[in-house]
Write an enzyme that holds these catalytic residues in place. Sequence first.
Site, PDB file in Angstrom:
ATOM      1  N   ASP A   1       0.850  -1.188   0.000  1.00 12.11           N
ATOM      2  CA  ASP A   1       0.000   0.000   0.000  1.00 12.11           C
ATOM      3  C   ASP A   1       0.890   1.244   0.000  1.00 12.11           C
ATOM      4  OD1 ASP A   1      -1.613   2.153   0.679  1.00 12.11           O
ATOM      5  OD2 ASP A   1      -2.721   1.091   2.232  1.00 12.11           O
ATOM      6  N   LEU A   2       0.930   1.930  -1.138  1.00 16.54           N
ATOM      7  CA  LEU A   2       1.802   3.085  -1.325  1.00 16.54           C
ATOM      8  C   LEU A   2       0.944   4.347  -1.355  1.00 16.54           C
ATOM      9  CD1 LEU A   2       4.852   3.821  -1.996  1.00 16.54           C
ATOM     10  CD2 LEU A   2       4.101   3.875  -4.388  1.00 16.54           C
ATOM     11  N   GLU A   3       0.788   4.959  -0.202  1.00 16.82           N
ATOM     12  CA  GLU A   3       0.030   6.199  -0.133  1.00 16.82           C
ATOM     13  C   GLU A   3       0.736   7.161   0.812  1.00 16.82           C
ATOM     14  OE1 GLU A   3      -3.790   5.943   2.051  1.00 16.82           O
ATOM     15  OE2 GLU A   3      -3.474   3.771   2.007  1.00 16.82           O
ATOM     16  N   PHE A   4       0.051   8.240   1.192  1.00 15.99           N
ATOM     17  CA  PHE A   4       0.704   9.257   2.011  1.00 15.99           C
ATOM     18  C   PHE A   4       0.217   9.199   3.447  1.00 15.99           C
ATOM     19  CE2 PHE A   4       0.712  11.023  -2.332  1.00 15.99           C
ATOM     20  CZ  PHE A   4       2.082  11.131  -2.505  1.00 15.99           C
TER      21      PHE A   4
END
Length: 258
Positions: free
Chosen positions: A133-136
């Site tokens: 999961d690549l988010e901020f």
Amino acid sequence: MKSKHIRIIAVLVSAALILTGTAALLVYHGVILLNSPSETEYPVRGVDVSSYQGEIDWGVLSAQDLDFAFIKATEGSSMVDHCFAYNFSEAQKCDISVGAYHFFSYDSPGVTQAENFIDAVAPFAGMLPPVVDLEFYGDKMKNPPDRKSVARELNDMLSALEAHYGLKPVIYATEKSYDLYLSGAYEEYDIWIRNVLTEPNLSDGRAWTFWQYTNRDRLPGYDGEERFIDVNVFNGNREAFQQYPRYVSNGGEAQRLP
């Protein structure tokens, strides 16, 4: 006459504001979903959950026309979701496909993040591919790390997960994190994209595999800090989903199918 026109305009403006406010409240409380993908076009649906959903009755949740569930396992190099072991075990008892995901940290080496996930997630026959999961988080939206440093750690993690599970991981991203870190690259990885406003339209024109179309649905079967649950669709029919790669064991080695 002029004052009458002004009063009419004021009434119309007030009515519009009331309707807008009411609609916003209905969206906020999950009564109205901004996205409602066609079940004919996207018949395969699933949820993703974490400890925020609290105690989950998987028998109740899975019986609501769900085909899959991705469960949060880990975050960074040391955090393990405290509900993961229970959720992962109980979900496997239901008639749905099950996978696990890792919340990627921009502040931690990719290798140790992979080790954290591998330590927590024991594969089983039929398990969906691992998800990164690549988010901020925190201030990363305003101050995003540079693409080169993110690629270095992300590549290390993806490689380690593929070597261990024998499956290429899926990468989850918001459209902003996709544009910053994935656009034009990672073509060999399936993309799970988040867009809770409209249907996804990736900037480099590639197709997505999973789409998180809402984060504000409410389904029976869980009771946690978070009132809402994320719902997703698979970009394909049921036959395509049945053929989607899953973990199988062959003499202790994982293989990618089909």
